[in-house]
Design a protein around this motif. Structure first.
Motif, PDB file in Angstrom:
ATOM      1  N   ASP A  33     -10.360  14.998   6.912  1.00 46.28           N
ATOM      2  CA  ASP A  33     -10.468  15.993   7.988  1.00 46.28           C
ATOM      3  C   ASP A  33      -9.425  17.095   7.750  1.00 46.28           C
ATOM      4  O   ASP A  33      -8.231  16.814   7.708  1.00 46.28           O
ATOM      5  CB  ASP A  33     -10.202  15.298   9.337  1.00 46.28           C
ATOM      6  N   PRO A  34      -9.876  18.342   7.582  1.00 46.23           N
ATOM      7  CA  PRO A  34      -8.897  19.404   7.324  1.00 46.23           C
ATOM      8  C   PRO A  34      -7.960  19.678   8.496  1.00 46.23           C
ATOM      9  O   PRO A  34      -6.921  20.311   8.321  1.00 46.23           O
ATOM     10  CB  PRO A  34      -9.772  20.641   7.032  1.00 46.23           C
ATOM     11  N   ASP A  35      -8.314  19.212   9.695  1.00 45.55           N
ATOM     12  CA  ASP A  35      -7.434  19.421  10.853  1.00 45.55           C
ATOM     13  C   ASP A  35      -6.291  18.407  10.902  1.00 45.55           C
ATOM     14  O   ASP A  35      -5.408  18.514  11.740  1.00 45.55           O
ATOM     15  CB  ASP A  35      -8.236  19.304  12.165  1.00 45.55           C
ATOM     16  N   ARG A  36      -6.360  17.387  10.052  1.00 47.01           N
ATOM     17  CA  ARG A  36      -5.323  16.347  10.104  1.00 47.01           C
ATOM     18  C   ARG A  36      -3.943  16.923   9.852  1.00 47.01           C
ATOM     19  O   ARG A  36      -3.784  17.938   9.169  1.00 47.01           O
ATOM     20  CB  ARG A  36      -5.608  15.271   9.056  1.00 47.01           C
ATOM     21  N   LEU A  37      -2.949  16.218  10.381  1.00 43.48           N
ATOM     22  CA  LEU A  37      -1.572  16.643  10.143  1.00 43.48           C
ATOM     23  C   LEU A  37      -1.220  16.348   8.687  1.00 43.48           C
ATOM     24  O   LEU A  37      -1.596  15.300   8.151  1.00 43.48           O
ATOM     25  CB  LEU A  37      -0.641  15.900  11.090  1.00 43.48           C
ATOM     26  N   LYS A  38      -0.516  17.298   8.072  1.00 43.49           N
ATOM     27  CA  LYS A  38      -0.272  17.190   6.626  1.00 43.49           C
ATOM     28  C   LYS A  38       1.211  17.220   6.271  1.00 43.49           C
ATOM     29  O   LYS A  38       1.641  16.565   5.326  1.00 43.49           O
ATOM     30  CB  LYS A  38      -0.969  18.346   5.914  1.00 43.49           C
ATOM     31  N   PHE A  39       1.966  18.022   7.008  1.00 33.46           N
ATOM     32  CA  PHE A  39       3.384  18.211   6.719  1.00 33.46           C
ATOM     33  C   PHE A  39       4.163  18.097   8.044  1.00 33.46           C
ATOM     34  O   PHE A  39       3.598  18.304   9.111  1.00 33.46           O
ATOM     35  CB  PHE A  39       3.629  19.613   6.135  1.00 33.46           C
ATOM     36  N   LEU A  74       6.087  19.299  11.140  1.00 32.80           N
ATOM     37  CA  LEU A  74       6.014  20.589  11.825  1.00 32.80           C
ATOM     38  C   LEU A  74       7.101  20.668  12.891  1.00 32.80           C
ATOM     39  O   LEU A  74       7.414  19.673  13.559  1.00 32.80           O
ATOM     40  CB  LEU A  74       4.642  20.772  12.492  1.00 32.80           C
ATOM     41  N   PRO A 133      -3.855  16.070  15.338  1.00 35.30           N
ATOM     42  CA  PRO A 133      -3.208  16.855  16.388  1.00 35.30           C
ATOM     43  C   PRO A 133      -3.868  16.611  17.744  1.00 35.30           C
ATOM     44  O   PRO A 133      -4.633  17.433  18.240  1.00 35.30           O
ATOM     45  CB  PRO A 133      -3.391  18.300  15.910  1.00 35.30           C
ATOM     46  N   ALA A 177      -1.767   8.367  -0.330  1.00 30.32           N
ATOM     47  CA  ALA A 177      -1.609   9.301   0.784  1.00 30.32           C
ATOM     48  C   ALA A 177      -1.546  10.725   0.241  1.00 30.32           C
ATOM     49  O   ALA A 177      -0.891  10.982  -0.766  1.00 30.32           O
ATOM     50  CB  ALA A 177      -0.337   8.977   1.569  1.00 30.32           C
ATOM     51  N   MET A 178      -2.260  11.627   0.891  1.00 32.83           N
ATOM     52  CA  MET A 178      -2.256  13.027   0.461  1.00 32.83           C
ATOM     53  C   MET A 178      -1.182  13.808   1.210  1.00 32.83           C
ATOM     54  O   MET A 178      -0.645  13.362   2.212  1.00 32.83           O
ATOM     55  CB  MET A 178      -3.617  13.657   0.733  1.00 32.83           C
ATOM     56  N   PHE A 179      -0.932  14.999   0.722  1.00 25.68           N
ATOM     57  CA  PHE A 179       0.049  15.919   1.321  1.00 25.68           C
ATOM     58  C   PHE A 179       1.406  15.213   1.428  1.00 25.68           C
ATOM     59  O   PHE A 179       1.799  14.519   0.501  1.00 25.68           O
ATOM     60  CB  PHE A 179      -0.457  16.439   2.669  1.00 25.68           C
ATOM     61  N   GLN A 218       6.000  24.733   9.395  1.00 25.07           N
ATOM     62  CA  GLN A 218       6.195  23.598   8.482  1.00 25.07           C
ATOM     63  C   GLN A 218       7.669  23.508   8.109  1.00 25.07           C
ATOM     64  O   GLN A 218       8.304  24.524   7.807  1.00 25.07           O
ATOM     65  CB  GLN A 218       5.363  23.803   7.214  1.00 25.07           C
TER      66      GLN A 218
END
Lengths: 188, 744
Positions: free
Chosen positions: B102-108, B110, B463, B511-513, B123
């Motif tokens: 999901d592109p809306d997922r938290l990645k970094f 904040l 989020p 895990a990504m990002f 970020q």
């Protein structure tokens, strides 16, 4: 005319554009980087952009933080919503999620050219990687560069660029979008 | 912008020298690429099956395998080795891929440089984020004491940080939604009756009759649980469903009791009284195992069929029919304990009645009855209890209320302290995997609680609404990307060979990002708060390995065994001699609560309104899955069920778009559609819970359907447990801006 060192090379241009799309931090988003960006705009005779960037920077209390907030808002997470996630598959050939078909195709293209991402879990279709890969191809495989641009980069970048240009609050990313567009368009 | 120079000209211009544009000097030395000689297709294009997945799209935790192609997870399936869910997973389980990508997922990490509720995100590095969390929480602790920190945890990953804040930092102010807004009442009520929390431990596959009070299996989907239920029906069990709505379960029932909401205890009392009066209870079991039968008998003697019929708005004959059916099939009857039971603020008494009825029927330890599986125990590794101080800041004890509360502190006591500063201020808040905005009634109280904090941090994968109130928001690896919870259990049907299983969650992909797991995040905060020397494990993998070592296993061994270790099990049937049922509970009496199950009336529906009740959708796990694009497409909104006769009087038709307004004037922020049906009472409307998120960062789920929680503003608290009752709110429908009264 030879465009390689000491003259400007497309490889260096793509590396510079890739850098300009990384998350800005003090380590690289500094006066040296800024000076190169401004000089580049000067050489291109993009006077209006140069003037706007210079004016906005001069008027800012914390220019780095302004750009960081804008980067987060445009590309990572934001209220009301992230404007343009910088991944091809969010915009093209899929259902709007990450790691779609075009991401797999992009990864395959890298492999066929003898390259892989250093961190395998990273997503291959991030704009920074694609621009870095264009830099590699610019030196080693001009035909491959053309093919990559045509089939994998330009189709989604057009959509991505429009979203950023429409919703960017800060001139920095508008300028960067136009620079990427300028240097990746097929015919000029 | 004017293009005065073409690219070609630009590149060819002799005046442009590297000295003017030293591009290479301002870019990173490294790129994201390495040379990797091309391998012909075939070796890397094949799909690999990765074992060890344990689902977390809901809380049932089915065992999974992942089909992974070139580091991309392309499909999830049930682990064929599983003796729990087997090869089956539900729609949500399948759609886990869409959470992962999901592109809306938290990645970094904040940082909120705006204000709480109206965040502006930036970020930041993990270093900065953890420094800020550690120093701000420490500052709260030093200024206000450990009790000045509150925590709202949820899910497998929240246990390790919860233990840190409770046992090391030393705050009692931890409130789990899974207890105080869900199943805590059930566990406490059964503890006060059987001395044991029930789980969903009824032997439905081998039952002759099944009684469901409000459970709506088929809409509430937990795979092995639904298998057990369906096996029971397949084997010929009679099904009784008590529900104001013609639910998926009601549709399969032999008897559907279309009860008036809030009156279930009266219904159960009348059945029990009938069984006692007619000598249709299990005298042998009662004599051997039950305490206080005479007091109990006396205490429920008023509950005649007619008395209950009037209260419950169902025919006395139907109550009698249910009682007779249960008696005829006793002791092989499953009286389901329920799961989400925080309904009306009188729920402890209702759940006690479930347990007492089970005992009266002798339906304990026998085929089809209340039977606890004999699974294997894996001891958890966590923080040592080192916090000084006892119970002097325990809000529950200070208030001298809610003496039968589940573990933790009742949510309203925490929110009261936040809002009033009494008996002490609470100024730091850690939210971990929970979304208190959509799980706890009266959202304004949550907003008020958070706004007065000195510091708020949230850890989540998405989020959600609550994350808009964070100062620091940390991205967590999701269940497909991390080691975690060790799932244990037995085969789902006790008629099959007795077996036990152990299945630790293992990552299916990296895990990504910059997402991190709970051990990393908690340990780093602990170091910054001065508790580095108390850290029990350095990595999540180490934690799981140490836990598995307690049962002579390891991650390496589990990988060899395709993710699931299976061993011989034990016969779960039988009742120990010392098993005791408190039909009459002296401890309750001593604390001024009814010692025998007692019906406490709930507020009647005001004129012009209807009661709002809610339940589950088979394709969603509340708001947690709301942004999932596959699940969203399967059920994009939550239609409001409206009785067909009422709809006709109101001039509403199927599919009409409406919003809702409650009796306290709170309007829903978004709209949904009307579902016109004879399958719901005239005094009640229903909708699936977990829709209508208001965080626009959820680009799929935002404003999709109506958030029922937004309309649940009237507070009712269960007196024994302090848990919230959430079905005592009344609404009207609004169409085209016009508020419509609900006809009687």
């Amino acid at each position: 005319m030879n465009t390689t060192s000491p003259q400007i090379s497309m490889a260096n241009i793509f590396r510079f554009l890739a850098q300009s799309m990384r998350y800005p931090d003090a380590e690289w988003f500094n006066e040296d980087f800024w000076s190169v960006l401004i000089n580049l705009l000067e050489e291109l005779q993009w006077q209006e952009d140069k003037a706007e960037l210079t004016r906005v920077k001069a008027g800012s209390k914390d220019f780095l933080e302004d750009v960081q907030i804008e980067h987060t808002r445009l590309f990572i997470n934001a209220i009301p919503h992230v404007v343009a996630a910088p991944y091809a598959s969010v915009h093209y050939k899929g259902d709007g999620t990450l790691y779609g078909i075009i991401a797999e195709q992009t990864k395959k293209f890298y492999r066929e050219k003898g390259f892989a991402l250093a961190k395998e879990s990273d997503l291959p279709d991030h704009i920074v990687y694609e621009l870095e890969f264009l830099a590699i191809l610019a030196n080693e495989d001009p035909e491959g560069q053309k093919k990559f641009l045509k089939s994998l980069f330009t189709p989604w970048f057009e959509i991505f660029k429009s979203k950023v240009l429409e919703e960017a609050h800060h001139p920095y990313y508008r300028v960067v979008m136009n620079l990427i567009d300028f240097f990746t368009r097929e015919e000029l | 912008m004017s293009f005065k120079v073409t690219r070609r000209k630009f590149l060819q211009t002799a005046s442009i020298a590297a000295a003017t544009l030293p591009l290479a000097k301002v870019v990173s030395a490294e790129t994201g690429f390495v040379r990797d000689p091309f391998t012909p297709p075939g070796s890397f294009e094949g799909t690999q099956t990765v074992t060890g997945g344990v689902c977390e799209m809901c809380f049932w935790r089915c065992q999974l395998v992942g089909k992974v192609r070139d580091k991309k997870l392309v499909k999830l399936e049930g682990n064929p080795k599983s003796i729990d869910n087997g090869k089956s997973i539900c729609a949500r389980g399948n759609a886990g891929i869409k959470l992962l990508y999901d592109p809306d997922r938290l990645k970094f990490p904040l940082k909120n440089v705006g204000e709480r509720g109206k965040p502006v995100w930036k970020q930041i590095s993990w270093q900065e984020a953890l420094d800020e969390c550690g120093s701000k929480l420490k500052a709260v602790q030093e200024k206000y004491g450990s009790q000045g920190i509150a925590m709202f945890p949820h899910g497998a990953s929240a246990k390790y940080p919860m233990d840190f804040f409770e046992k090391v930092v030393g705050t009692h102010n931890v409130s789990e939604a899974s207890f105080f807004q869900c199943r805590g009442i059930r566990d406490s009520a059964y503890m006060s009756t059987f001395g044991v929390a029930p789980g969903e431990s009824v032997d439905m596959p081998n039952a002759k009759a099944i009684l469901l009070i409000g459970c709506h299996f088929g809409e509430n989907v937990h795979v092995s649980h639904v298998k057990a239920y369906l096996k029971g029906l397949e084997n010929g069990a009679k099904l009784i469903v008590v529900d104001p709505r013609y639910s998926a379960s009601a549709a399969k029932s032999d008897i559907w009791v279309q009860i008036k909401p809030g009156t279930d205890t009266a219904f159960l009392l009348a059945i029990m009284n009938y069984l006692v009066q007619k000598d249709k209870y299990d005298k042998e079991f009662v004599e051997a195992h039950c305490v206080g039968f005479e007091e109990f008998k006396k205490g429920i003697s008023h509950a005649s069929l007619d008395w209950a019929a009037k209260i419950c708005d169902v025919p006395a004959k139907q109550i009698q029919e249910v009682a007779e059916l249960l008696a005829a099939n006793a002791p092989n009857v499953s009286i389901h304990p329920g799961r989400h039971v925080s309904w009306h603020g009188n729920d402890f008494q209702r759940i006690r009645a479930h347990a007492c009825l089970t005992a009266l029927l002798g339906a304990i330890g026998v085929k089809g009855g209340f039977v606890k599986a004999k699974g294997v125990k894996v001891k958890g590794i966590s923080w040592p209890k080192v916090a000084e101080g006892g119970e002097e800041h325990n809000l529950k004890l200070m208030a001298d209320k809610y003496h039968f509360a589940p573990p933790g502190t009742p949510t309203e006591l925490i929110r009261d302290a936040c809002i009033t500063g009494k008996p002490y201020p609470i100024k730091g808040c850690v939210v971990w995997g929970q979304n208190p905005m959509q799980t706890i009634p009266n959202q304004q109280r949550m907003v008020d609680s958070l706004k007065q904090m000195d510091f708020v941090m949230c850890v989540d994968v998405m989020p959600t609404d609550i994350t808009m109130y964070a100062d620091i928001l940390l991205p967590e690896a999701c269940y497909l990307e991390r080691y975690d919870y060790i799932k244990t259990g037995t085969q789902w049907n006790f008629a099959d060979k007795h077996q036990q299983y152990i299945a630790p969650r293992m990552p299916l992909v990296d895990a990504m990002f910059e997402r991190k797991d709970e051990v990393f995040i908690t340990n780093e905060i602990a170091k910054r708060m001065g508790y580095g020397d108390k850290i029990p494990v350095n990595t999540l993998e180490e934690k799981i390995n140490k836990e598995l070592a307690g049962v002579n296993l390891s991650i390496a061994q589990l990988k060899k065994e395709d993710g699931i270790h299976i061993q011989d099990g034990k016969d779960p049937y039988g009742v120990s001699e010392d098993f005791e049922v408190q039909l009459y509970n002296e401890d309750l009496e001593d604390n001024d609560y009814p010692a025998v199950p007692t019906y406490i009336p709930v507020e009647e529906v005001p004129k012009g309104f209807t009661r709002l009740v809610y339940g589950r959708s088979p394709v969603h796990t509340f708001n947690r899955s709301q942004n999932n694009v596959w699940l969203h497409n399967a059920m994009p909104v939550n239609p409001v069920w409206l009785n067909d006769e009422i709809a006709k009087k109101m001039g509403l038709q199927e599919g009409d778009e409406v919003s809702l307004v409650n009796s306290e004037g709170v309007k829903s922020s978004s709209k949904t559609v009307v579902k016109v049906t004879p399958g719901i009472r005239k005094d009640t409307v229903y909708m699936a819970h977990g829709y209508g998120s208001r965080n626009p960062m959820l680009t799929v789920g935002v404003n999709a359907g109506v958030d029922d929680q937004e309309l649940i503003t009237k507070m009712t608290i269960d007196p024994e447990t302090g848990c919230n009752g959430m079905r005592n709110n009344f609404v009207k429908l609004v169409k085209d801006g016009k508020t419509l009264d609900i006809p009687a």
